[in-house]
Design a protein around this motif. Structure first.
Motif, PDB file in Angstrom:
ATOM      1  N   HIS A  46      14.193 -21.345 -13.430  1.00  8.55           N
ATOM      2  CA  HIS A  46      13.642 -20.499 -13.075  1.00  8.55           C
ATOM      3  C   HIS A  46      12.773 -20.758 -14.045  1.00  8.55           C
ATOM      4  O   HIS A  46      12.340 -20.265 -15.063  1.00  8.55           O
ATOM      5  CB  HIS A  46      14.713 -18.908 -14.025  1.00  8.55           C
ATOM      6  CG  HIS A  46      13.534 -17.834 -14.056  1.00  8.55           C
ATOM      7  ND1 HIS A  46      13.382 -17.194 -12.716  1.00  8.55           N
ATOM      8  CD2 HIS A  46      12.598 -16.961 -14.209  1.00  8.55           C
ATOM      9  CE1 HIS A  46      12.756 -16.219 -12.600  1.00  8.55           C
ATOM     10  NE2 HIS A  46      12.348 -15.624 -14.131  1.00  8.55           N
ATOM     11  N   ARG A  47      11.226 -19.578 -12.826  1.00  7.62           N
ATOM     12  CA  ARG A  47      10.158 -20.139 -13.073  1.00  7.62           C
ATOM     13  C   ARG A  47       9.717 -18.307 -13.316  1.00  7.62           C
ATOM     14  O   ARG A  47       9.166 -18.234 -12.109  1.00  7.62           O
ATOM     15  CB  ARG A  47       8.657 -21.183 -12.506  1.00  7.62           C
ATOM     16  CG  ARG A  47       7.865 -21.688 -13.014  1.00  7.62           C
ATOM     17  CD  ARG A  47       6.716 -22.245 -12.665  1.00  7.62           C
ATOM     18  NE  ARG A  47       6.857 -23.847 -12.518  1.00  7.62           N
ATOM     19  CZ  ARG A  47       6.519 -24.300 -12.877  1.00  7.62           C
ATOM     20  NH1 ARG A  47       6.053 -24.348 -14.088  1.00  7.62           N
ATOM     21  NH2 ARG A  47       7.342 -25.725 -12.691  1.00  7.62           N
ATOM     22  N   HIS A  48       8.862 -18.094 -14.313  1.00  8.41           N
ATOM     23  CA  HIS A  48       8.406 -16.594 -13.892  1.00  8.41           C
ATOM     24  C   HIS A  48       6.927 -16.751 -13.009  1.00  8.41           C
ATOM     25  O   HIS A  48       6.516 -17.748 -12.661  1.00  8.41           O
ATOM     26  CB  HIS A  48       7.850 -15.974 -15.982  1.00  8.41           C
ATOM     27  CG  HIS A  48       7.795 -14.903 -15.728  1.00  8.41           C
ATOM     28  ND1 HIS A  48       6.455 -14.275 -15.461  1.00  8.41           N
ATOM     29  CD2 HIS A  48       8.343 -13.195 -15.908  1.00  8.41           C
ATOM     30  CE1 HIS A  48       6.763 -12.917 -15.443  1.00  8.41           C
ATOM     31  NE2 HIS A  48       7.617 -11.937 -15.446  1.00  8.41           N
ATOM     32  N   GLU A  49       6.653 -15.365 -12.825  1.00 12.72           N
ATOM     33  CA  GLU A  49       5.782 -15.091 -11.907  1.00 12.72           C
ATOM     34  C   GLU A  49       4.306 -16.072 -12.156  1.00 12.72           C
ATOM     35  O   GLU A  49       3.328 -16.630 -11.811  1.00 12.72           O
ATOM     36  CB  GLU A  49       5.725 -13.979 -11.409  1.00 12.72           C
ATOM     37  CG  GLU A  49       4.675 -13.647  -9.926  1.00 12.72           C
ATOM     38  CD  GLU A  49       5.360 -14.260  -9.101  1.00 12.72           C
ATOM     39  OE1 GLU A  49       4.800 -14.980  -7.504  1.00 12.72           O
ATOM     40  OE2 GLU A  49       6.436 -14.523  -8.402  1.00 12.72           O
ATOM     41  N   LYS A  50       4.343 -15.143 -13.783  1.00 16.57           N
ATOM     42  CA  LYS A  50       3.035 -16.020 -14.415  1.00 16.57           C
ATOM     43  C   LYS A  50       3.383 -17.276 -14.873  1.00 16.57           C
ATOM     44  O   LYS A  50       1.143 -17.897 -14.539  1.00 16.57           O
ATOM     45  CB  LYS A  50       3.065 -15.311 -15.387  1.00 16.57           C
ATOM     46  CG  LYS A  50       2.495 -13.403 -15.774  1.00 16.57           C
ATOM     47  CD  LYS A  50       2.516 -13.297 -16.352  1.00 16.57           C
ATOM     48  CE  LYS A  50       2.550 -11.583 -16.154  1.00 16.57           C
ATOM     49  NZ  LYS A  50       2.325 -10.548 -18.098  1.00 16.57           N
ATOM     50  N   GLU A  51       4.363 -18.235 -14.697  1.00 13.70           N
ATOM     51  CA  GLU A  51       3.790 -19.478 -15.300  1.00 13.70           C
ATOM     52  C   GLU A  51       3.943 -20.309 -13.792  1.00 13.70           C
ATOM     53  O   GLU A  51       4.128 -21.655 -13.551  1.00 13.70           O
ATOM     54  CB  GLU A  51       5.944 -19.799 -16.000  1.00 13.70           C
ATOM     55  CG  GLU A  51       5.581 -19.459 -17.091  1.00 13.70           C
ATOM     56  CD  GLU A  51       6.731 -18.873 -17.558  1.00 13.70           C
ATOM     57  OE1 GLU A  51       7.187 -18.668 -18.343  1.00 13.70           O
ATOM     58  OE2 GLU A  51       8.340 -19.613 -17.007  1.00 13.70           O
ATOM     59  N   LYS A  52       3.998 -19.859 -12.344  1.00 12.89           N
ATOM     60  CA  LYS A  52       3.641 -20.207 -11.227  1.00 12.89           C
ATOM     61  C   LYS A  52       1.789 -20.493 -11.416  1.00 12.89           C
ATOM     62  O   LYS A  52       2.142 -21.292 -10.264  1.00 12.89           O
ATOM     63  CB  LYS A  52       4.215 -19.519  -9.937  1.00 12.89           C
ATOM     64  CG  LYS A  52       5.250 -19.503 -10.347  1.00 12.89           C
ATOM     65  CD  LYS A  52       5.925 -18.334  -9.121  1.00 12.89           C
ATOM     66  CE  LYS A  52       7.524 -18.546  -8.782  1.00 12.89           C
ATOM     67  NZ  LYS A  52       8.032 -17.868  -7.943  1.00 12.89           N
ATOM     68  N   LYS A  61      -7.403 -18.676 -11.114  1.00 14.12           N
ATOM     69  CA  LYS A  61      -5.892 -19.492 -11.141  1.00 14.12           C
ATOM     70  C   LYS A  61      -5.895 -20.224  -9.780  1.00 14.12           C
ATOM     71  O   LYS A  61      -6.077 -20.383  -8.949  1.00 14.12           O
ATOM     72  CB  LYS A  61      -4.824 -18.118 -10.855  1.00 14.12           C
ATOM     73  CG  LYS A  61      -4.518 -16.863 -12.158  1.00 14.12           C
ATOM     74  CD  LYS A  61      -3.452 -15.892 -11.999  1.00 14.12           C
ATOM     75  CE  LYS A  61      -2.954 -14.950 -12.873  1.00 14.12           C
ATOM     76  NZ  LYS A  61      -2.674 -13.947 -12.186  1.00 14.12           N
ATOM     77  N   SER A  63      -2.374 -22.714  -8.566  1.00 14.29           N
ATOM     78  CA  SER A  63      -0.686 -23.014  -8.172  1.00 14.29           C
ATOM     79  C   SER A  63      -0.470 -24.254  -9.015  1.00 14.29           C
ATOM     80  O   SER A  63      -1.025 -24.751  -8.732  1.00 14.29           O
ATOM     81  CB  SER A  63      -0.382 -22.863  -7.013  1.00 14.29           C
ATOM     82  OG  SER A  63      -0.747 -21.615  -6.453  1.00 14.29           O
ATOM     83  N   SER A 161       5.370 -29.427 -13.598  1.00 14.55           N
ATOM     84  CA  SER A 161       4.279 -29.269 -13.027  1.00 14.55           C
ATOM     85  C   SER A 161       3.553 -30.998 -13.377  1.00 14.55           C
ATOM     86  O   SER A 161       2.658 -30.400 -12.771  1.00 14.55           O
ATOM     87  CB  SER A 161       3.561 -28.520 -13.836  1.00 14.55           C
ATOM     88  OG  SER A 161       4.220 -26.985 -14.333  1.00 14.55           O
TER      89      SER A 161
END
Length: 331
Positions: A46-52, A61, A63, A161
Motif C-alpha cells: 500500500h502506498r498512501h496517496e501522498k506517497e504517489k 508534484k 508521479s 520508485s
C-alpha cells in the motif's frame, strides 16, 4: 550426615526427564502455530496517496516511477532516512561528489539518488530538498512517507520508485565510504553470467570484527555473537555480515526479493538474503571501509530482541508455508 532422598523424588525426576522432550516438542509446535496464524500471507504494498508523488526542484508534484518500468538510469541510490537532518549532509556531499566526478569521466554513466524520509519528526525532508534544488530532481529525489514504516519499508518504497539498472542501498549516516561502490560493483561483475539477470553484492564489515569486539562492551559483544549465530542457524548460511547497509542489486533481483519481503524493521536484510538464497540468486560478499558514526537509532537490547524474534518468525513462517515465495516479471 546426608539424609537419603525419599523414594518418590528419584521417580519424579525420572518422569520429568522423560517428559521434557515431549514438552519441548509441544512448545515448538505451539510456537509454529502462533507464527503461522499471526502471519500476513503476502506483504502489503500500500502506498498512501501522498506517497504517489514527489516534489521536484521547482516545487511541483510529479508521479513516482515504478520498478516495473524499463530502467532509464545506470544506477539508483536509495537512502532510507529517519530523523537524519544532522547526519544526512555528510553522506550526501560525499556521494554526490563521487557520482558527479564519475559522470564527468564517463558521460554515459547516469544516476539518481532517492532519499526516503521515513516519517521523520525533524527537518530531514527539508535538508534533502536542498540537494534536489542544487542538483535537480532528475538526479536527487525525495520521497516523504506519511508514517514511519521502518528501515526495510523505507528501502522498499525507494526501490519500487527507482529507475536504475542497478540499485544501491546505502545508510544515511555515511558510515561506509561511498567510493567503495566500485568494490561491490566488481563483486557483482564477478558473479556473471547472472541467472535471469539477478545478482546481489553485499558490502561487509566482517573483516573489522576483531577491532569492533575490542571496542564494544562485553554485553554488546555477547548480543552480537548471539545474533550472528541465530542468523547462521535459522536463515542465512554463507554471508558473514548480513546487516551492512551497503548492498547492490540488479533491477530484477531487487524486484524479486523486495516483492516478497515481509519484515520492515531492522531484520529485513536477513529476510532479503534468505529470499535470495531460496531463489538461488548469486550473492557476493565484499569487504568495505566502514566507520562507526554516532547517532544510531538502534537501541542495543530491545532492537536485538526484536530482531531475534523476527529471525525465528522468518524461518518458521516460510517453513510452515505461511509465507510463500513468488516471482514477478519486469516489463
Amino acid at each position: 550426615m546426608e539424609l537419603p532422598l525419599p523414594p518418590s523424588l528419584p521417580a519424579a525426576a525420572a518422569v520429568l526427564a522423560l517428559a521434557l522432550p515431549g514438552l519441548a516438542a509441544l512448545l515448538l509446535v505451539l510456537i509454529c502455530m502462533v507464527a503461522h496464524v499471526t502471519a500476513r500471507k503476502m506483504p502489503t504494498f500500500h502506498r498512501h496517496e501522498k506517497e504517489k508523488f514527489f516534489v521536484n526542484a521547482e516545487g511541483r508534484k510529479e508521479s513516482v516511477p515504478s520498478i516495473h518500468d524499463p530502467p532509464t538510469r545506470e544506477l539508483s541510490v536509495v537512502v532510507p532516512s529517519y530523523n537524519e537532518e544532522d547526519r544526512l549532509p555528510l553522506m550526501m556531499d560525499e556521494a554526490l561528489d563521487y557520482l558527479e566526478k564519475r559522470q564527468k569521466r564517463d558521460p554515459s554513466f547516469t544516476y539518481e539518488v532517492i532519499v526516503v524520509d521515513d516519517g521523520s519528526k525533524d527537518e530531514t525532508t527539508k535538508v534533502a530538498m536542498k540537494y534536489c534544488k542544487k542538483y535537480g530532481s532528475d538526479k536527487v529525489r525525495v520521497l516523504t512517507l506519511v508514517k514511519n514504516r521502518g528501515k526495510g519499508g523505507a528501502v522498499r518504497m525507494g526501490v519500487f520508485s527507482s529507475r536504475g539498472k542497478k540499485i544501491l542501498m546505502v545508510d544515511a549516516d555515511g558510515a561506509t565510504k561511498f567510493a567503495d561502490i566500485e568494490k561491490v560493483e566488481e563483486g557483482l561483475k564477478n558473479l556473471q553470467p547472472w541467472p535471469n539477470e539477478m545478482a546481489i553484492s553485499c558490502g561487509s564489515r566482517a573483516h573489522l570484527e576483531k577491532d569492533s569486539v575490542a571496542k564494544r562492551s562485553y554485553f554488546r559483544t555477547i548480543l552480537m555473537y548471539g545474533f550472528h549465530f541465530l542468523v547462521w542457524f535459522l536463515c542465512v548460511k554463507k554471508i558473514r555480515d548480513t546487516q551492512c547497509g551497503f548492498k547492490l542489486l540488479t533491477r530484477e533481483a531487487a524486484l524479486q526479493t523486495f516483492s516478497t519481503l515481509h519484515i520492515e524493521r531492522w531484520a529485513f536484510d536477513v529476510e532479503l538474503l534468505y529470499i535470495a538464497q531460496r531463489l538461488r540468486i548469486p550473492i557476493a560478499e565484499v569487504a568495505v571501509n566502514w566507520t562507526e558514526i554516532e547517532g544510531s537509532k538502534l537501541v542495543p537490547f530491545w532492537s536485538w530482541l526484536q530482531m531475534g524474534r523476527d529471525l525465528l518468525f522468518i524461518r518458521l513462517r516460510y517453513m510452515t508455508g505461511a509465507w510463500q515465495l513468488e516471482t514477478r516479471k519486469c516489463n
